[in-house]
Design an enzyme around this catalytic site. Structure first.
Site, PDB file in Angstrom:
ATOM      1  N   ASP A  53       0.927  -1.107   0.089  1.00 48.88           N
ATOM      2  CA  ASP A  53       0.164  -0.477  -0.010  1.00 48.88           C
ATOM      3  C   ASP A  53       0.993   1.474  -0.307  1.00 48.88           C
ATOM      4  O   ASP A  53       0.600   1.809  -1.080  1.00 48.88           O
ATOM      5  CB  ASP A  53      -0.743  -0.209   1.417  1.00 48.88           C
ATOM      6  CG  ASP A  53      -1.771   1.420   1.543  1.00 48.88           C
ATOM      7  OD1 ASP A  53      -2.594   1.766   0.486  1.00 48.88           O
ATOM      8  OD2 ASP A  53      -2.087   2.104   2.633  1.00 48.88           O
ATOM      9  N   GLU A 125      -1.876  -5.010  -3.427  1.00 49.91           N
ATOM     10  CA  GLU A 125      -1.021  -4.336  -2.635  1.00 49.91           C
ATOM     11  C   GLU A 125       0.205  -5.317  -2.317  1.00 49.91           C
ATOM     12  O   GLU A 125       1.170  -5.042  -2.561  1.00 49.91           O
ATOM     13  CB  GLU A 125      -1.950  -3.836  -1.589  1.00 49.91           C
ATOM     14  CG  GLU A 125      -2.628  -2.801  -2.010  1.00 49.91           C
ATOM     15  CD  GLU A 125      -3.237  -1.778  -1.405  1.00 49.91           C
ATOM     16  OE1 GLU A 125      -3.742  -1.161  -1.536  1.00 49.91           O
ATOM     17  OE2 GLU A 125      -3.289  -2.564   0.012  1.00 49.91           O
TER      18      GLU A 125
END
Lengths: 235, 235
Positions: A53, A125
């Site tokens: 992220d 991610e």
């Protein structure tokens, strides 16, 4: 259940168009927590998702910062939020066809886990983190920009729509009051994996239909189709 | 008003213990938006702050990810939130003595801008971005970890306290009900730059005092001092 052999991971790497030397890392990235439940020494992808992220966030921030030097911090923040979000990650997941490669529990799989937006977005991610850890920052940056370029372009042109139902209402009501109705046509499948079919009509004319694993999802998909229909009519 | 000559910026670089070749970039990082108001072609630090926040976030995420392989994603997220926050950035700003170097409007300066937490914290993020743009990712990472190591250590040991008043209440009430009172002792200075002096007492005994540019800030500082007093008594 997804295989996790070397061949299977290499097939995924081909789709990602990147090489990840450390196969354990890639395997971790495509392992959902449900798969690790009750098993010893099985790593799942939540820690990688935490790292990925931030990698994504920085690469998109830098791209916007560098390429849109005329845009204010407020503008940049708005665009970044459109790019770094679950919906965009889901788009990427579909492009890669990543659902097939995720290791998850039988239970998760039977309740539609392979198509679940959150599972797919998290996996993207985690894969980004795996690319970063294995290939370093510069290669990860290139990987991200290559994969997100269409999404970035849409965000810059303000073409990303997060809520299709609201958008449809806005578009239709430009010409005065209209009546937009969503009708559940049918549902099928067992309770834990029920599919919903919805049609959306505007002043009685059907403009689109959508399928989803919840009523809400099927309505959003119907609205998205209606918007596409309208766009094509206007072209 | 802060000078922005080369010598002045070099003095700041010495305090940061890093070289930034592009002096315009460093100047931008220490320019508050108020300074640019009504001036043409003056860049202020908000865009750099946007970028710096992401650089900091990734470097801290990676450090935690790498060094705490036994910690879950939830634990890592909690620790990161303690490290990447306004209070921590403010600590760094004070360590660097950055307030002196910020270019801001006379008005901002007269109302305590050089000590304002948000201005100082934002400037630290902008400086981090300047280091990143000028020196690249690896050097920025080292710069960040070197500067944040004490804060990281505290966060890992759960020693960062965000709300001193709440913490003081928790500590004191472990032994039953107590009466904690905050008394405003005096204030001084003109309205736009008023300093507040507060004392905190527990069951009538004064445990700490604090100064701040708002009542709230002076109370937090008094509570912080009280906690320090209690800690020293227990050592």
């Amino acid at each position: 259940m997804a295989n996790n052999g070397k061949m299977f991971l290499e097939e995924l790497e081909k789709k990602l168009d990147i090489n990840i030397q450390d196969k354990d890392l890639l395997r971790e990235a495509v392992t959902h927590s449900s798969y690790a439940n009750g098993k010893k020494n099985v790593k799942f992808n939540e820690r990688l998702e935490f790292l990925g992220d931030s990698v994504l966030q920085l690469c998109i921030s830098e791209f916007l910062f560098t390429n849109y030097s005329n845009k204010s911090e407020g503008e940049l923040t708005k665009r970044r939020a459109l790019i770094v979000c679950e919906n965009s990650l889901y788009e990427i997941a579909k492009k890669w066809g990543v659902g097939k490669y995720i290791r998850m529990s039988k239970g998760e799989e039977l309740t539609g886990g392979r198509e679940r937006i959150s599972i797919l977005a998290d996996c993207v991610e985690a894969i980004i983190a795996a690319v970063y850890v294995d290939n370093g920052f510069e290669k990860a940056k290139k990987f991200i920009i290559d994969n997100f370029k269409d999404i970035i372009e849409k965000a810059i042109k303000n073409k990303i729509i997060l809520d299709y139902k609201t958008k449809l209402q806005e578009v239709m009501q430009q010409n005065g009051d209209v009546c937009i109705e969503y009708s559940l046509i049918k549902h099928e499948g067992p309770p834990h994996r029920r599919k919903f079919y919805t049609e959306v009509s505007v002043d009685g004319s059907i403009l689109g239909s959508g399928v989803g694993y919840s009523k809400k999802e099927s309505e959003q998909n119907a609205a998205q189709e209606a918007l596409k229909t309208l766009e094509e009519e206007n072209e």
